[in-house]
Enzyme design. Sequence first.
Site: not given
Length: 324
Positions: A51, A56, A85, A118
Amino acid sequence: MALRPDSYVVLNDGHKMPVLGFGTYAPEQYTKEQAGEAVKVAIEVGYRHIDCAFIYGNEVEVGRAINEKIADGTVKRENIFYTGKLWSNNHAPERVRPALESSLKDLQLDYMDLFLIHTPVEFKPGDDPSPKDENEKVIFHNTDIRDTWKAMEACKDAGLTKSIGVSNFSSKQLELILSMPGLKYKPVCDQVECHIFLNQSKLLRFCKSKDIALVGYSVLGSSRAEGWIDQNSPQVLEDPVLNQIAKKVGRSAAQVAMRYLLQRGIVVLAKSFTAERIKQNFQVFGFELSAEDMKRLDGVNNDMRYLSIDSWKESPKYPYHDEY
């Protein structure tokens, strides 16, 4: 409930999601390279569900790790379930596919297995505030989420992602999509914060009734290194009931915390950057919690949320005003 390392849930579009996933969000004390190394360890240990997310900032490293493990014969691409996402500044329908294609380029992958919105909260296109930017003035937008969803459906039709879903959506926001005219694909999942203090029982019941998988993040609590986390909030792994049960069954508190969610039918995302802990977190299949243990852990719930992000409360799409 017979759970094995290769157990999966069948999503409402027929694709299969492994019940245990490896989360790749790295707090600031870890480098992007460390996130990549952790992914390699996770795949070697047995994780097949990875994931990640654009925000990120480590898609290049995570993708490189996956491709290295494919190249050395550890795993085949079709055996990896990769989740990405769509970030909150790309909800405008015309920005959805380019955002997905950009992530795929960074990952060096031909497709994602799952692409999520997201968060329902939407920023002005071009703005890129992350949750930790508490003092940054955010300009919120309010694109109709149904238009965003139509663009997500088009990405699935184009073969860029096998499945599409959402993250951090309330039941009311899910209903908006489920009731939209011309709906082609239901969200396959809602990925939300979920742990013994926030067991999401009402949202889980709702999602099960709609054949939507519930995926839990922050299952072991949240790192105190995160600037937006209340430093005085209780820590999941220090809970006395959890630790009593862990001692009784001869397992770690983390393993019991994860097993509790798995036995309730929740897909669990575990995150660690320590090789030994990555391995330990995968060892949740060799034991089972009794009905009594499950009930005791149910009683720990107090609907406490680590990640509420106060600076987003002014958004018309803020999800946590809803009960679930």
